[in-house]
Write an enzyme that holds these catalytic residues in place. Sequence first.
Site, PDB file in Angstrom:
ATOM      1  N   LEU A  33       0.801  -1.292   0.101  1.00 32.61           N
ATOM      2  CA  LEU A  33      -0.140  -0.005  -0.210  1.00 32.61           C
ATOM      3  C   LEU A  33       0.865   1.207   0.030  1.00 32.61           C
ATOM      4  O   LEU A  33       0.339   2.423  -0.409  1.00 32.61           O
ATOM      5  CB  LEU A  33      -0.896  -0.102   1.095  1.00 32.61           C
ATOM      6  CG  LEU A  33      -2.033  -1.195   1.278  1.00 32.61           C
ATOM      7  CD1 LEU A  33      -2.789  -0.939   2.614  1.00 32.61           C
ATOM      8  CD2 LEU A  33      -2.916  -0.937   0.038  1.00 32.61           C
ATOM      9  N   GLY A  34       1.946   1.132   0.477  1.00 36.68           N
ATOM     10  CA  GLY A  34       2.889   2.253   0.694  1.00 36.68           C
ATOM     11  C   GLY A  34       4.118   2.197   1.725  1.00 36.68           C
ATOM     12  O   GLY A  34       4.259   1.166   2.306  1.00 36.68           O
ATOM     13  N   ALA A  35       4.794   3.077   1.792  1.00 37.34           N
ATOM     14  CA  ALA A  35       5.978   2.946   2.600  1.00 37.34           C
ATOM     15  C   ALA A  35       6.175   4.417   3.343  1.00 37.34           C
ATOM     16  O   ALA A  35       6.135   5.228   2.603  1.00 37.34           O
ATOM     17  CB  ALA A  35       7.523   2.561   1.769  1.00 37.34           C
ATOM     18  N   GLY A  67       8.542   6.502   6.818  1.00 32.13           N
ATOM     19  CA  GLY A  67      10.047   6.729   7.411  1.00 32.13           C
ATOM     20  C   GLY A  67       9.967   5.256   8.637  1.00 32.13           C
ATOM     21  O   GLY A  67      11.059   5.220   8.922  1.00 32.13           O
ATOM     22  N   PHE A  68       8.926   4.680   8.792  1.00 26.42           N
ATOM     23  CA  PHE A  68       8.984   3.632   9.817  1.00 26.42           C
ATOM     24  C   PHE A  68       8.952   2.273   9.413  1.00 26.42           C
ATOM     25  O   PHE A  68       9.111   1.313  10.072  1.00 26.42           O
ATOM     26  CB  PHE A  68       7.745   3.840  10.756  1.00 26.42           C
ATOM     27  CG  PHE A  68       7.962   5.172  11.934  1.00 26.42           C
ATOM     28  CD1 PHE A  68       8.972   5.211  12.633  1.00 26.42           C
ATOM     29  CD2 PHE A  68       7.122   6.207  11.567  1.00 26.42           C
ATOM     30  CE1 PHE A  68       9.188   6.298  13.301  1.00 26.42           C
ATOM     31  CE2 PHE A  68       7.379   7.466  12.149  1.00 26.42           C
ATOM     32  CZ  PHE A  68       8.255   7.496  12.981  1.00 26.42           C
ATOM     33  N   THR A 118       7.104  -0.239   5.941  1.00 23.79           N
ATOM     34  CA  THR A 118       6.174  -0.666   4.616  1.00 23.79           C
ATOM     35  C   THR A 118       4.818  -1.118   4.944  1.00 23.79           C
ATOM     36  O   THR A 118       4.856  -2.027   6.304  1.00 23.79           O
ATOM     37  CB  THR A 118       6.914  -1.644   3.557  1.00 23.79           C
ATOM     38  OG1 THR A 118       8.359  -1.071   3.439  1.00 23.79           O
ATOM     39  CG2 THR A 118       6.162  -1.638   2.345  1.00 23.79           C
ATOM     40  N   ASP A 147       5.751  13.342  12.796  1.00 24.53           N
ATOM     41  CA  ASP A 147       5.572  13.158  11.411  1.00 24.53           C
ATOM     42  C   ASP A 147       4.668  13.484  11.005  1.00 24.53           C
ATOM     43  O   ASP A 147       3.819  12.644  10.104  1.00 24.53           O
ATOM     44  CB  ASP A 147       6.232  11.613  11.104  1.00 24.53           C
ATOM     45  CG  ASP A 147       6.586  11.425   9.567  1.00 24.53           C
ATOM     46  OD1 ASP A 147       7.085  12.503   9.044  1.00 24.53           O
ATOM     47  OD2 ASP A 147       6.690  10.484   9.090  1.00 24.53           O
TER      48      ASP A 147
END
Length: 831
Positions: free
Chosen positions: A494-496, A498-499, A501, A612
């Site tokens: 679905l996405g990635a 800073g912490f 995937t 964030d």
Amino acid sequence: MEVKLLPLPLPLPLLLLLLLLHFPFSFSTIPLGSVIYPSGSNNQNWQSPNSTFSVSFVPSSSPDSFLAAVSFAGNVPIWSAGTVDSRGSLRLLPSGSLRLTNGSGATVWDSRTDRLGVTSGSIKDSGELVLLNNRSVPVWSSFDNPTDTIVQSQNFTIGKVLRSGPYSFQLERSGNLTLRWNNNTVYWNHGLNSSFSSNLSSPSLGLQTNGVVSIFDSSLRGGVDTVYSGDYGDSDTFRFLKLDDDGNLKIYSSASGNSGPVTDHWSAVDQCLVYGYCGNFGICSYNDTDPICLCPSLNFDFVDVDDKRKGCKRKLELNDCSGSTTMLELAHTRLFTYENDPNSESFFAGSSPCRANCLSSSACLASVSMSDGSGNCWQKRPGSFFTGYQRPSVPSTSYVKVCGPVVPNTLLIAKKDDGNNSKVHLWIVAVAVIGGLLGLIAVEVGLWWCCCRKNPRFGTLSSHYTLLEYASGAPVQFTYKELQRCTKSFKEKLGAGGFGTVYKGVLTNRTVVAVKQLEGIEQGEKQFRMEVATISSTHHLNLVRLIGFCSQGRHRLLVYEFMRNGSLDNFLFAVDSGKFLTWEYRFNIALGTAKGITYLHEECRDCIVHCDIKPENILVDDNYAAKVSDFGLAKLLNPKDNRYNMSSVRGTRGYLAPEWLANLPITSKSDVYSYGMVLLEIVSGKRNFDVSEKTNHKKFSIWAYEEFEKGNTEAILDTRLGEDQTVDMEQVRRMVKTSFWCIQEQPLQRPTMGKVVQMLEGITEIKKPPCPKTISEVSFSGNSMSTRSMLVASGATRSSSSSATRSFQTMGITSSGPASTRISEGSLLGS
């Protein structure tokens, strides 16, 4: 023949003296023998040449009393000598002393300048009252003897003190600014960068014409900015720094010259954090936005009902108790404690031992259990001054010894008003809860028996993911194989961020979830579970709910509810995605995001700083409501892991507050900065760091402010919101002004998220924001921007240890400085 006698001409000096005594002075020179009175036909004043300032009597807060003062615009005192009755007077005696006397002739105040050669007085255009000798050299000056106010062009140095009742304000040799109660208890300490504090020789404080309070010293190159007024930048405004009688230090200004109203634009501390604000045994709380003083319980009475700031007193003293004593519990309340207090002591103890130990000791009158992770228990002995602060976000609990029985003060009990004041018996609640749980269990057993008992795919996962567990809010523990199976070996990405995937998964009960595979998490399992428990305990309409987790070996995964519409950036920036948000949806998403962050900062049990905030971490549900994700994850990172730093954060550099660059402490105000950038993007539909021909090759936020200054707010609005779309321009202007306040360079200038919600909803008036500075313009104490730019460009990392050592300074707390009594660091955490 009638003879008329012609009057003899009066000598010229005598004639001049009579004229001076009869008419008010309209010039700055004050001759010896001059006198002014509070009222009557002889009422006079001594004015500065430009008539901006005058020496006169102004009405005081007490009836039939007057304050002898140097005043701005005739009614705003900036220096005062004292209060007298209507028959008092202020005289410049022939001996050279300026003396204030009351109606009985008793001296109230004296400059003590007789026999020093004073020949006249003068009131300058700067507001300074001086006594001069025959060479026009000042013998005495009001600027050198301040009372409670500092004005522009006034030099405030070491040894000078502003006083207002029991409160005082001083400049320390280290460059720190301190507020004290009764000359010893420091409740606010605003310091310079540590690299400067040991190098100052003769520091001085000045309020500049642009609204900046700066520290000057021979060892400094220019002034070091310490405080910014809310109307910073306007040089035509008259400002003054005043220590009010409520113990707060504030910057006031008059934007319209002599006739304009005087309003405050900055205050040093949250009013309820002023030591002793509500007197002995008084508890400070808030009624909407205004501070109010309350007694701990109905076991106490106000000392003065007409002035509740005078504190409270026991209805029955402990020595007069006919029965046994007991401990009054004050939840979400902290009695302030400070180091080196001879009437208090601290030791490590839990909440129950802290309470019990005080109850059993005759030498203890109250105790405070610091539920901030320190494990400290403070006990107050007889003779202590009790002053406290109550707010739902305060984690600590205080206990006060009283004669039983305890009669609670309902105003100090946080509760929801459901319109039903009837009391519900505990047994009815217990029966309802138990019945509800049994009903849920029966429903689940029935569903399993009918649908799933013969399904071979119904494995161990369903036994963990029960309806009862999900309804209880407790996070479900999954094994790594279970999550691997439900995500088809982490196939659909679905996405990635800073912490880690994020992958799409489907549980065996057909619930669609988002599984985040965390990276760089090296915490032990026990600590990881504790942090996950903290995250899962946060429940809010505008926060993504955590369903479960996995902690198996080196695998750390979190399972969230799935948002079909994805993240906000897909709507704002992906033009080809076909997704579009109307203005109504945009405003509701902005407001919902602000409410979610407000809950994290101010309302949940443990304050969480997101670290964030960006469109990628704001998800949109099926009803186009905002849900903030990835909160609390910053606490899971290994402190030695440098991935999450300024130089390598992926896709978030445009949202980081200036304190990240300057290696200063990261607080909730850092989230406010990031939210301000997101707010501007919601309005414009453009990345805040975009540079194009439309923005004259300037950073978008700077260009947007210039358009806002021109009154061209429509130019900032997303062009996709055309004429066929209904747009509330009043909401647009509120959002734009709010965003500029949020992205101010100085954290103190930024509003809290609770204030942001009020600004967006139109509850609070939004004043004109100062221009936000670009990154290249940011200037912090002790660091040049060019040096920091080089560090950022070369991939230098933030120093976690440095940030930790100075984290208390952002909150006005320090353990360094003069050996005066200071409030303990633990006493203000979480407030």
